[in-house]
Design a protein around this motif. Sequence first.
Motif, PDB file in Angstrom:
ATOM      1  N   VAL A  45       0.815  -1.220   0.000  1.00  0.00           N
ATOM      2  CA  VAL A  45       0.000   0.000   0.000  1.00  0.00           C
ATOM      3  C   VAL A  45       0.849   1.270   0.000  1.00  0.00           C
ATOM      4  O   VAL A  45       0.326   2.379  -0.136  1.00  0.00           O
ATOM      5  N   GLN A  46       2.164   1.110   0.164  1.00  0.00           N
ATOM      6  CA  GLN A  46       3.050   2.270   0.170  1.00  0.00           C
ATOM      7  C   GLN A  46       4.391   1.882  -0.431  1.00  0.00           C
ATOM      8  O   GLN A  46       4.903   0.785  -0.146  1.00  0.00           O
ATOM      9  N   GLN A  47       4.899   2.762  -1.299  1.00  0.00           N
ATOM     10  CA  GLN A  47       6.213   2.551  -1.910  1.00  0.00           C
ATOM     11  C   GLN A  47       7.054   3.793  -1.630  1.00  0.00           C
ATOM     12  O   GLN A  47       6.524   4.916  -1.645  1.00  0.00           O
ATOM     13  N   VAL A  58      24.570   4.257   6.853  1.00  0.00           N
ATOM     14  CA  VAL A  58      23.765   3.223   7.531  1.00  0.00           C
ATOM     15  C   VAL A  58      22.388   3.806   7.827  1.00  0.00           C
ATOM     16  O   VAL A  58      22.289   4.910   8.376  1.00  0.00           O
ATOM     17  N   ARG A  59      21.360   3.120   7.386  1.00  0.00           N
ATOM     18  CA  ARG A  59      19.994   3.467   7.763  1.00  0.00           C
ATOM     19  C   ARG A  59      19.400   2.278   8.549  1.00  0.00           C
ATOM     20  O   ARG A  59      19.589   1.131   8.127  1.00  0.00           O
ATOM     21  N   GLY A  60      18.717   2.570   9.672  1.00  0.00           N
ATOM     22  CA  GLY A  60      18.106   1.480  10.454  1.00  0.00           C
ATOM     23  C   GLY A  60      18.817   1.287  11.768  1.00  0.00           C
ATOM     24  O   GLY A  60      19.607   2.124  12.172  1.00  0.00           O
ATOM     25  N   LEU A  61      18.463   0.249  12.414  1.00  0.00           N
ATOM     26  CA  LEU A  61      17.583  -0.856  12.204  1.00  0.00           C
ATOM     27  C   LEU A  61      16.145  -0.462  12.591  1.00  0.00           C
ATOM     28  O   LEU A  61      15.869  -0.176  13.746  1.00  0.00           O
ATOM     29  N   HIS A  62      15.268  -0.513  11.582  1.00  0.00           N
ATOM     30  CA  HIS A  62      13.913  -0.018  11.793  1.00  0.00           C
ATOM     31  C   HIS A  62      12.871  -1.118  11.709  1.00  0.00           C
ATOM     32  O   HIS A  62      13.017  -2.087  10.958  1.00  0.00           O
ATOM     33  N   LEU A  63      11.793  -0.902  12.450  1.00  0.00           N
ATOM     34  CA  LEU A  63      10.572  -1.704  12.290  1.00  0.00           C
ATOM     35  C   LEU A  63       9.412  -0.896  12.860  1.00  0.00           C
ATOM     36  O   LEU A  63       9.637   0.075  13.599  1.00  0.00           O
ATOM     37  N   ASN A  71       4.962  -5.826   6.361  1.00  0.00           N
ATOM     38  CA  ASN A  71       5.750  -6.682   5.478  1.00  0.00           C
ATOM     39  C   ASN A  71       6.464  -5.710   4.538  1.00  0.00           C
ATOM     40  O   ASN A  71       5.840  -4.732   4.065  1.00  0.00           O
ATOM     41  N   LYS A  72       7.708  -5.943   4.276  1.00  0.00           N
ATOM     42  CA  LYS A  72       8.492  -4.975   3.493  1.00  0.00           C
ATOM     43  C   LYS A  72       9.260  -5.713   2.394  1.00  0.00           C
ATOM     44  O   LYS A  72       9.837  -6.779   2.645  1.00  0.00           O
ATOM     45  N   LEU A  73       9.237  -5.141   1.199  1.00  0.00           N
ATOM     46  CA  LEU A  73      10.027  -5.693   0.080  1.00  0.00           C
ATOM     47  C   LEU A  73      11.030  -4.620  -0.326  1.00  0.00           C
ATOM     48  O   LEU A  73      10.632  -3.474  -0.588  1.00  0.00           O
ATOM     49  N   ALA A 118      13.523  -6.368  12.205  1.00  0.00           N
ATOM     50  CA  ALA A 118      14.074  -5.026  11.983  1.00  0.00           C
ATOM     51  C   ALA A 118      14.899  -5.051  10.707  1.00  0.00           C
ATOM     52  O   ALA A 118      15.439  -6.103  10.324  1.00  0.00           O
ATOM     53  N   HIS A 119      14.983  -3.908  10.053  1.00  0.00           N
ATOM     54  CA  HIS A 119      15.684  -3.805   8.755  1.00  0.00           C
ATOM     55  C   HIS A 119      16.639  -2.615   8.765  1.00  0.00           C
ATOM     56  O   HIS A 119      16.309  -1.553   9.311  1.00  0.00           O
ATOM     57  N   GLY A 120      17.797  -2.838   8.174  1.00  0.00           N
ATOM     58  CA  GLY A 120      18.757  -1.746   8.010  1.00  0.00           C
ATOM     59  C   GLY A 120      19.739  -2.095   6.902  1.00  0.00           C
ATOM     60  O   GLY A 120      19.719  -3.219   6.392  1.00  0.00           O
ATOM     61  N   PHE A 131      14.591   0.984  -3.064  1.00  0.00           N
ATOM     62  CA  PHE A 131      13.144   1.013  -3.326  1.00  0.00           C
ATOM     63  C   PHE A 131      12.449   0.092  -2.332  1.00  0.00           C
ATOM     64  O   PHE A 131      12.781  -1.097  -2.245  1.00  0.00           O
ATOM     65  N   TYR A 132      11.502   0.672  -1.566  1.00  0.00           N
ATOM     66  CA  TYR A 132      10.788  -0.069  -0.526  1.00  0.00           C
ATOM     67  C   TYR A 132       9.318  -0.192  -0.905  1.00  0.00           C
ATOM     68  O   TYR A 132       8.719   0.771  -1.375  1.00  0.00           O
ATOM     69  N   GLN A 133       8.737  -1.346  -0.642  1.00  0.00           N
ATOM     70  CA  GLN A 133       7.288  -1.516  -0.765  1.00  0.00           C
ATOM     71  C   GLN A 133       6.776  -2.108   0.544  1.00  0.00           C
ATOM     72  O   GLN A 133       7.340  -3.098   1.034  1.00  0.00           O
ATOM     73  N   PRO A 137       0.856   1.515   5.852  1.00  0.00           N
ATOM     74  CA  PRO A 137       1.460   2.841   5.743  1.00  0.00           C
ATOM     75  C   PRO A 137       2.411   3.121   6.903  1.00  0.00           C
ATOM     76  O   PRO A 137       2.417   2.418   7.916  1.00  0.00           O
ATOM     77  N   HIS A 138       3.215   4.165   6.706  1.00  0.00           N
ATOM     78  CA  HIS A 138       4.123   4.633   7.754  1.00  0.00           C
ATOM     79  C   HIS A 138       3.312   5.204   8.911  1.00  0.00           C
ATOM     80  O   HIS A 138       2.447   6.053   8.712  1.00  0.00           O
ATOM     81  N   HIS A 139       3.583   4.685  10.117  1.00  0.00           N
ATOM     82  CA  HIS A 139       2.961   5.225  11.328  1.00  0.00           C
ATOM     83  C   HIS A 139       4.097   5.647  12.249  1.00  0.00           C
ATOM     84  O   HIS A 139       4.683   4.798  12.945  1.00  0.00           O
TER      85      HIS A 139
HETATM   86  C1  LIG Z   1       9.549   5.801   6.524  1.00  0.00           C
HETATM   87  C2  LIG Z   1       9.041   7.165   6.196  1.00  0.00           C
HETATM   88  C3  LIG Z   1       9.728   8.292   6.575  1.00  0.00           C
HETATM   89  N1  LIG Z   1       9.220   9.519   6.256  1.00  0.00           N
HETATM   90  C4  LIG Z   1       9.974  10.722   6.623  1.00  0.00           C
HETATM   91  C5  LIG Z   1      10.331  10.809   8.079  1.00  0.00           C
HETATM   92  C6  LIG Z   1      11.639  11.541   8.069  1.00  0.00           C
HETATM   93  O1  LIG Z   1      11.393  12.945   8.040  1.00  0.00           O
HETATM   94  C7  LIG Z   1      12.264  11.158   6.738  1.00  0.00           C
HETATM   95  C8  LIG Z   1      13.299  10.078   6.907  1.00  0.00           C
HETATM   96  O2  LIG Z   1      12.726   9.071   7.697  1.00  0.00           O
HETATM   97  P1  LIG Z   1      13.685   7.994   8.360  1.00  0.00           P
HETATM   98  O3  LIG Z   1      14.893   8.713   8.894  1.00  0.00           O
HETATM   99  O4  LIG Z   1      12.866   7.168   9.278  1.00  0.00           O
HETATM  100  O5  LIG Z   1      14.070   7.120   7.112  1.00  0.00           O
HETATM  101  P2  LIG Z   1      15.281   6.091   7.014  1.00  0.00           P
HETATM  102  O6  LIG Z   1      16.202   6.219   8.149  1.00  0.00           O
HETATM  103  O7  LIG Z   1      15.808   6.236   5.644  1.00  0.00           O
HETATM  104  O8  LIG Z   1      14.534   4.696   7.176  1.00  0.00           O
HETATM  105  C9  LIG Z   1      14.219   3.953   6.041  1.00  0.00           C
HETATM  106  O9  LIG Z   1      15.243   3.026   5.845  1.00  0.00           O
HETATM  107  C10 LIG Z   1      15.241   1.933   6.751  1.00  0.00           C
HETATM  108  C11 LIG Z   1      16.391   1.029   6.399  1.00  0.00           C
HETATM  109  C12 LIG Z   1      13.941   1.243   6.742  1.00  0.00           C
HETATM  110  O10 LIG Z   1      13.825   0.000   6.671  1.00  0.00           O
HETATM  111  C13 LIG Z   1      12.762   2.083   6.901  1.00  0.00           C
HETATM  112  O11 LIG Z   1      11.587   1.415   6.403  1.00  0.00           O
HETATM  113  C14 LIG Z   1      12.818   3.417   6.255  1.00  0.00           C
HETATM  114  O12 LIG Z   1      12.105   4.285   7.087  1.00  0.00           O
HETATM  115  O13 LIG Z   1      11.191  10.669   5.919  1.00  0.00           O
HETATM  116  C15 LIG Z   1       8.045   9.658   5.569  1.00  0.00           C
HETATM  117  O14 LIG Z   1       7.617  10.793   5.304  1.00  0.00           O
HETATM  118  N2  LIG Z   1       7.358   8.563   5.204  1.00  0.00           N
HETATM  119  C16 LIG Z   1       7.807   7.308   5.475  1.00  0.00           C
HETATM  120  O15 LIG Z   1       7.146   6.337   5.103  1.00  0.00           O
END
Ligand SMILES: Cc1cn([C@H]2C[C@H](O)[C@@H](COP(=O)(O)OP(=O)(O)O[C@H]3O[C@H](C)C(=O)[C@H](O)[C@H]3O)O2)c(=O)[nH]c1=O
Length: 184
Positions: A45-47, A58-63, A71-73, A118-120, A131-133, A137-139
């Motif tokens: 429902v969200q990409q 490094v991004r993460g470790l998020h959940l 579920n994330k692809l 968790a994912h990173g 690219f994430y699917q 939605p993001h909460h």
């Molecule tokens: C996830 C998300 C974030 N945002 C905004 C919130 C922040 O202002 C900005 C960056 O968010 P964040 O720092 O949480 O994003 P990343 O650190 O790149 O995290 C991402 O990369 C890691 C590896 C993941 O697995 C996450 O699913 C994904 O959130 O985008 C949105 O507006 N919508 C969204 O769906």
Amino acid sequence: MKFTELPLTGAFLIEIEPRTDERGFFARTVCRDEFVHHGIRADFVQQSISYNNRRGIVRGLHLQVAPHQENKLVRVTSGAIYDVIVDLRPDSPTRGRWHAAELSSDNRQALYIPPGLAHGFQTLTDTAEVFYQMTVPHHPQAARTVHWKDSTIGIDWPAPDTALLSPKDNDAPTLAQLETELFA
Ligand SMILES: Cc1cn([C@H]2C[C@H](O)[C@@H](COP(=O)(O)OP(=O)(O)O[C@H]3O[C@H](C)C(=O)[C@H](O)[C@H]3O)O2)c(=O)[nH]c1=O
């Protein structure tokens, strides 16, 4: 597509099966029937994309925690990443274990991540686009971050000394600090 289930149950490495001709190739990347056949969801429902402007990010470790578990692809459309998943499911036999895969625009492999993991990632190239699917939605209020260098997980990052993280990720709690919330 070719599905390979990973040691963390319900997580899959998904490889395309290119249909090649003189123009190049065509390949499916998502197919509901093929996904359902492997017991996984494809009702995304969200990409989203992330653009990463240097090697070592490094991004993460998020959940997201219940009731917004996702579920994330994940696939890479430019460059390469060392993609990591960590099993945080309370009743999982592989709870606390991690798995990594190199995803790149060359291998065109994707990682399917079930709820509770968790994912990173760490980027392996000077730029990388991911690219994430997601199936929910993001909460923001359900978003949690576990510290990428949590010693109880022990991820073998490719370049920990040159890592660049957001302050939010850099100051993330450890599993122990999130224990009650994650494993309640
Ligand atoms: C996830 C998300 C974030 N945002 C905004 C919130 C922040 O202002 C900005 C960056 O968010 P964040 O720092 O949480 O994003 P990343 O650190 O790149 O995290 C991402 O990369 C890691 C590896 C993941 O697995 C996450 O699913 C994904 O959130 O985008 C949105 O507006 N919508 C969204 O769906």
